[in-house]
Scaffold this active site. Structure first.
Site, PDB file in Angstrom:
ATOM      1  N   PRO A 119       0.648  -1.042   0.092  1.00  0.00           N
ATOM      2  CA  PRO A 119       0.300  -0.125  -0.237  1.00  0.00           C
ATOM      3  C   PRO A 119       0.752   1.073  -0.017  1.00  0.00           C
ATOM      4  O   PRO A 119       1.755   1.467   1.126  1.00  0.00           O
ATOM      5  CB  PRO A 119      -0.650   0.072   1.525  1.00  0.00           C
ATOM      6  CG  PRO A 119      -0.083  -1.174   2.370  1.00  0.00           C
ATOM      7  CD  PRO A 119       0.878  -1.807   1.403  1.00  0.00           C
ATOM      8  N   ARG A 142      -0.879   4.818  -0.975  1.00  0.00           N
ATOM      9  CA  ARG A 142      -1.811   6.035  -0.921  1.00  0.00           C
ATOM     10  C   ARG A 142      -3.206   6.227   0.025  1.00  0.00           C
ATOM     11  O   ARG A 142      -3.132   6.893   1.324  1.00  0.00           O
ATOM     12  CB  ARG A 142      -2.388   6.217  -2.231  1.00  0.00           C
ATOM     13  CG  ARG A 142      -3.613   7.237  -2.331  1.00  0.00           C
ATOM     14  CD  ARG A 142      -4.845   7.411  -3.376  1.00  0.00           C
ATOM     15  NE  ARG A 142      -4.061   6.889  -5.088  1.00  0.00           N
ATOM     16  CZ  ARG A 142      -4.295   7.906  -5.747  1.00  0.00           C
ATOM     17  NH1 ARG A 142      -4.025   9.114  -5.338  1.00  0.00           N
ATOM     18  NH2 ARG A 142      -2.962   6.839  -6.760  1.00  0.00           N
ATOM     19  N   ARG A 159      -0.568  16.333  -9.063  1.00  0.00           N
ATOM     20  CA  ARG A 159      -2.289  15.456  -9.312  1.00  0.00           C
ATOM     21  C   ARG A 159      -2.937  16.165 -10.368  1.00  0.00           C
ATOM     22  O   ARG A 159      -3.984  15.285 -10.753  1.00  0.00           O
ATOM     23  CB  ARG A 159      -2.932  14.768  -8.256  1.00  0.00           C
ATOM     24  CG  ARG A 159      -1.895  14.390  -7.693  1.00  0.00           C
ATOM     25  CD  ARG A 159      -1.961  13.284  -6.017  1.00  0.00           C
ATOM     26  NE  ARG A 159      -3.696  11.968  -6.414  1.00  0.00           N
ATOM     27  CZ  ARG A 159      -4.079  12.531  -6.471  1.00  0.00           C
ATOM     28  NH1 ARG A 159      -4.608  13.826  -6.140  1.00  0.00           N
ATOM     29  NH2 ARG A 159      -5.153  11.576  -6.673  1.00  0.00           N
ATOM     30  N   TYR A 216      -4.140  14.494 -13.638  1.00  0.00           N
ATOM     31  CA  TYR A 216      -5.363  13.138 -13.327  1.00  0.00           C
ATOM     32  C   TYR A 216      -5.809  13.959 -13.130  1.00  0.00           C
ATOM     33  O   TYR A 216      -7.495  13.119 -12.717  1.00  0.00           O
ATOM     34  CB  TYR A 216      -4.697  12.524 -12.094  1.00  0.00           C
ATOM     35  CG  TYR A 216      -3.622  11.185 -11.828  1.00  0.00           C
ATOM     36  CD1 TYR A 216      -2.893  10.503 -13.078  1.00  0.00           C
ATOM     37  CD2 TYR A 216      -2.838  11.252 -11.055  1.00  0.00           C
ATOM     38  CE1 TYR A 216      -1.683  10.335 -12.879  1.00  0.00           C
ATOM     39  CE2 TYR A 216      -1.647  10.802 -10.476  1.00  0.00           C
ATOM     40  CZ  TYR A 216      -0.976  10.868 -11.316  1.00  0.00           C
ATOM     41  OH  TYR A 216       0.187   9.952 -11.332  1.00  0.00           O
ATOM     42  N   CYS A 223       3.498  29.052 -15.741  1.00  0.00           N
ATOM     43  CA  CYS A 223       2.678  28.891 -17.148  1.00  0.00           C
ATOM     44  C   CYS A 223       1.939  27.830 -17.694  1.00  0.00           C
ATOM     45  O   CYS A 223       3.300  27.700 -18.315  1.00  0.00           O
ATOM     46  CB  CYS A 223       3.665  30.009 -17.197  1.00  0.00           C
ATOM     47  SG  CYS A 223       4.499  31.625 -16.618  1.00  0.00           S
ATOM     48  N   GLU A 224       1.454  27.582 -17.627  1.00  0.00           N
ATOM     49  CA  GLU A 224       0.746  26.731 -17.735  1.00  0.00           C
ATOM     50  C   GLU A 224      -0.874  26.732 -17.335  1.00  0.00           C
ATOM     51  O   GLU A 224      -0.790  26.742 -16.149  1.00  0.00           O
ATOM     52  CB  GLU A 224       0.945  25.076 -17.740  1.00  0.00           C
ATOM     53  CG  GLU A 224       2.515  24.893 -17.669  1.00  0.00           C
ATOM     54  CD  GLU A 224       2.888  24.411 -18.737  1.00  0.00           C
ATOM     55  OE1 GLU A 224       2.002  23.967 -19.089  1.00  0.00           O
ATOM     56  OE2 GLU A 224       3.802  24.073 -19.584  1.00  0.00           O
ATOM     57  N   TYR A 239       1.328  11.006  -3.596  1.00  0.00           N
ATOM     58  CA  TYR A 239       2.305  11.525  -4.438  1.00  0.00           C
ATOM     59  C   TYR A 239       1.688  13.107  -4.831  1.00  0.00           C
ATOM     60  O   TYR A 239       1.597  13.242  -5.816  1.00  0.00           O
ATOM     61  CB  TYR A 239       0.836  11.159  -5.373  1.00  0.00           C
ATOM     62  CG  TYR A 239       1.607   9.107  -5.935  1.00  0.00           C
ATOM     63  CD1 TYR A 239       1.818   9.026  -6.472  1.00  0.00           C
ATOM     64  CD2 TYR A 239       0.235   8.567  -4.659  1.00  0.00           C
ATOM     65  CE1 TYR A 239       2.401   7.212  -6.042  1.00  0.00           C
ATOM     66  CE2 TYR A 239       0.247   7.207  -4.676  1.00  0.00           C
ATOM     67  CZ  TYR A 239       1.412   6.436  -5.113  1.00  0.00           C
ATOM     68  OH  TYR A 239       2.201   4.754  -5.574  1.00  0.00           O
TER      69      TYR A 239
END
Ligand code: PLP
Length: 419
Positions: free
Chosen positions: A274, A276, A312, A316, A343-344, A372
């Site tokens: 495990p 997360r 994340r 995702y 800058c995205e 993560y």
């Protein structure tokens, strides 16, 4: 369950006000609760207590020394996916014989380092990898303990980018191929067939895919027995989901319940990996509102943490709850996009979210950022990586200081002809 809660209108990590940490360490910073970490590990471990088992924390979820050491003290092993994670795991006190090494692309140098350390098992994912490890172990005069990672072709019913157990994914060997590979591996002199493994994906919110995968592994184990190949370890990987928003994942007890009977019947020692579920809700990303601005269509809250610190949402499309550090007094709500300085356009932490009217200078906590989060952080836009803080009761400690820009440029130089 976690230990971040409001006390007298202010958000605390255990008994420490997050505002105190922000003031002394600055923002953005990751803050972890040691009590949450310990509790999550114990609950998970105890769910399997009536079976011979080993819980190997998936180090890639959070590779902080303080986090790994906290778990190692409780008896955790480590699931690693690189030579770097091998070094980190051992430095944090995980005994080598509790380390399993997964991943499709191990280099010979990494194989050698893990063999020297004496790890519990390599989870191998291709025919060529078997041959390569056999060669490396042969050169060292050792026998490498191995399992083959099976791709059971079950749908984990999670985000496509974190689904790993479908036959179109790069991971593992299909069951029939695995059967053949076990027989070939039995003839490789420097491999010791130790187990079978799988890992079907991450953030699973149902038990059925796990049970289906186990069933397919069980069939393979039976076939192998028939062919005279006896194994010791059954590694079911990680993947149990957590609540970010409205998800209702199975509890560790329900997860264990769904697997134990079948696993016990197979008679192998169980290994679980495990990540997360142990660290996800044990950490937050503490950041500060820099500015707010309104456009004809949106209300933006610009904060000092971005996708380089927590990728994340960008990667995702994942949901991270946003809690103001100063408790919302119940005033008017604003539909907001919480965005970072990168800058995205993909640099956001929350989109179209109903939030209190956050103001310049205010602190917010991005919840469920322990897994993560920092481990996927980059230095994109030349942003040094943020500090990490561990809290335990009323104590807190900076367990990774904020990186500096000088550290980012360390190792760089101009070509000789420009000096
Ligand atoms: C990522 C990974 C894990 C951990 O997954 P979680 O969803 O964080 O539990 C376990 N095993 C392997 C092989 C992995 O790649």
């Amino acid at each position: 369950m976690h230990n971040f809660s409001y006390q007298n209108g202010e958000l605390y990590a255990e008994d420490v006000p997050l505002a105190t940490i922000a003031q002394q360490v600055g923002t953005p910073s990751y803050v972890y609760s040691q009590a949450t970490l310990e509790r999550h590990f114990k609950v998970f471990d105890q769910a399997f207590e009536d079976l011979d088992h080993l819980v190997c924390f998936a180090v890639k979820a959070n590779s902080s020394q303080a986090v790994i050491a906290t778990l190692a003290h409780l008896g955790a092993g480590a699931d690693i996916v690189s030579g770097g994670e091998l070094v980190r795991g051992m430095a944090a006190g995980v005994p080598a014989d509790r380390i399993v090494y997964s991943g499709v692309g191990k280099s010979e140098a990494e194989m050698q380092a893990a063999l020297e350390a004496g790890i519990l098992m390599f989870n191998l994912e291709s025919a060529q990898e078997l041959v390569a490890l056999n060669e490396v172990a042969g050169r060292m005069g050792l026998k490498a303990p191995v399992s083959l990672r099976v791709n059971p072709d079950v749908d984990a019913q999670t985000h496509p980018k974190i689904t790993t157990g479908l036959s179109k994914n790069k991971f593992g060997l299909d069951v029939d191929l695995a059967f053949k590979q076990y027989q070939e591996a039995a003839n490789l002199p420097n491999l010791q067939l130790k187990g079978v493994s799988c890992h079907i994906g991450s953030q699973l919110t149902k038990v059925d895919p796990f049970a289906d995968a186990l069933e397919r592994l069980g069939v393979l184990i039976g076939r192998l027995r028939g062919a005279g190949i006896e194994l010791e370890l059954l590694d079911l990987g990680g993947g149990l989901g957590i609540t970010y928003d409205q998800e209702e994942p199975p509890s560790p007890a329900q997860y264990a319940q769904a697997l134990k009977e079948q696993a016990a019947r197979l008679g192998l020692k169980l290994v679980l990996e495990p990540g997360r579920v142990i660290v996800g809700n044990a950490g937050i990303l503490l950041c500060r509102v820099l500015f707010t601005k309104d456009t004809p269509t949106k209300h933006f809250v610009i904060v000092d943490a971005g996708m380089n610190d927590l990728v994340r949402p960008a990667m995702y499309d994942s949901y991270q709850a946003i809690w103001p550090v100063k408790q919302d007094g119940g005033g008017s709500k604003v539909i907001s996009d919480v965005v970072g300085p990168i800058c995205e356009t993909g640099d956001f932490l929350a989109r179209d979210r109903e939030l209190p009217d956050l103001v310049r200078g205010e602190l917010i906590a991005v919840m469920s950022a322990g897994a993560y989060g920092f481990s996927m952080a980059s230095t994109y836009n030349s942003r040094p990586r943020v500090a990490e803080v561990m809290v335990s009761g009323g104590r807190w400690s900076v367990v990774r200081r904020r990186e500096t820009v000088e550290e980012l440029m360390r190792g760089e130089r101009l070509p000789e002809w420009m000096e």
